[in-house]
Motif scaffolding. Structure first.
Motif, mmCIF file in Angstrom:
data_model
loop_
_atom_site.group_PDB
_atom_site.id
_atom_site.type_symbol
_atom_site.label_atom_id
_atom_site.label_comp_id
_atom_site.label_asym_id
_atom_site.label_seq_id
_atom_site.Cartn_x
_atom_site.Cartn_y
_atom_site.Cartn_z
ATOM 1 N N SER A 165 -12.501 36.316 46.303
ATOM 2 C CA SER A 165 -12.398 34.877 47.106
ATOM 3 C C SER A 165 -11.989 34.787 48.509
ATOM 4 O O SER A 165 -12.559 34.307 49.480
ATOM 5 N N ARG A 166 -11.011 35.521 48.548
ATOM 6 C CA ARG A 166 -10.088 35.614 50.152
ATOM 7 C C ARG A 166 -11.347 36.491 51.089
ATOM 8 O O ARG A 166 -11.552 35.961 52.344
ATOM 9 N N ARG A 167 -11.766 37.181 50.464
ATOM 10 C CA ARG A 167 -12.801 38.214 51.684
ATOM 11 C C ARG A 167 -13.886 37.347 51.941
ATOM 12 O O ARG A 167 -14.245 37.469 53.129
ATOM 13 N N TYR A 168 -14.609 36.670 50.953
ATOM 14 C CA TYR A 168 -15.714 35.790 51.224
ATOM 15 C C TYR A 168 -15.542 34.601 51.513
ATOM 16 O O TYR A 168 -16.541 33.681 51.860
ATOM 17 N N ASN A 169 -13.955 33.995 51.321
ATOM 18 C CA ASN A 169 -13.836 32.681 51.826
ATOM 19 C C ASN A 169 -14.680 31.588 50.932
ATOM 20 O O ASN A 169 -14.999 30.765 51.475
ATOM 21 N N ARG A 170 -14.612 32.061 49.658
ATOM 22 C CA ARG A 170 -15.205 31.174 48.628
ATOM 23 C C ARG A 170 -14.135 31.092 47.305
ATOM 24 O O ARG A 170 -13.364 31.532 47.019
ATOM 25 N N PRO A 171 -14.399 29.635 46.966
ATOM 26 C CA PRO A 171 -13.363 29.386 45.894
ATOM 27 C C PRO A 171 -13.751 29.978 44.572
ATOM 28 O O PRO A 171 -14.987 30.313 44.318
ATOM 29 N N PHE A 172 -12.798 29.913 43.340
ATOM 30 C CA PHE A 172 -13.224 30.346 42.203
ATOM 31 C C PHE A 172 -12.380 29.560 41.305
ATOM 32 O O PHE A 172 -11.551 29.139 41.433
#
Length: 202
Positions: A165-172
């Motif tokens: 999530s941090r690498r791709y800046n996406r929430p989960f």
């Protein structure tokens, strides 16, 4: 099923001699007289072990030898037949993926068979160890009764998803189900709901 050995040797008499020694000890043997024939046959029959004349082995480019070896889980080990005084070449062969060597001319057949058995036994042991490690990993992350992933596995996967999530800046998000809450479901249909919930968690 007996182990399958491919012998690559450009001297036909020596090729027949080493093949006869191996066959008399119960191994299945295929033969090739030169490098390209040996490569083609190895790809065709997938032998457990390749025994080759060191002079032929030295004709292999490093990439070809790597391709011939491939993944140690599935591809053959290599043994070279070398002349006395070829120690430097033997070292090069071993560094580039060879598993062992024997000296020629072949006088001590027991020594050849011992070398072959040692390499094949080591290969079988590595295979067994890989299987046991894979089983151990499953025991470590799954409940033995339900085969549902356990709390340890949850934390491993949670850490992986946080990093992703941090690498791709996406929430989960995390979806948690309390199976104990299913006890409020009426008795006749409860097993069906529980079985479905367990299936979804696998």
């Amino acid at each position: 099923m007996n182990d399958l050995i491919l012998v690559i040797e450009n001297d036909k008499d020596r090729l027949c001699a080493i093949s006869d020694i191996l066959r008399s000890s119960g191994y299945e043997v295929e033969e090739a007289l030169e490098k390209n024939e040996g490569i083609a046959k190895a790809k065709e029959i997938s032998p457990d072990l390749i025994i080759m004349d060191l002079d032929i082995g030295l004709q292999f480019q490093e990439e070809e030898l790597r391709e011939l070896k491939g993944d140690r889980k599935t591809t053959p080990d290599l043994i070279a037949m070398a002349d006395q005084g070829q120690e430097n070449h033997i070292s090069k062969f071993l560094r580039e993926g060879g598993s062992g060597y024997v000296y020629k001319p072949i006088k001590e057949t027991d020594l050849v068979l011992f070398s072959v058995k040692a390499v094949l036994d080591r290969k079988e042991l590595e295979k067994r160890n890989r299987f046991l490690i894979s089983q151990l990993k499953q025991v470590a992350i799954k409940d033995p009764l339900t085969e549902v992933y356990n709390y340890r596995h949850f934390h491993v996967k949670l850490s992986e998803e946080i990093i992703r999530s941090r690498r791709y800046n996406r929430p989960f998000c995390i979806f948690l189900v309390d199976i104990l809450s299913l006890i409020h479901i009426s008795e006749p249909t409860r097993p069906l709901y529980i079985s479905y919930a367990v299936f979804c968690l696998k």
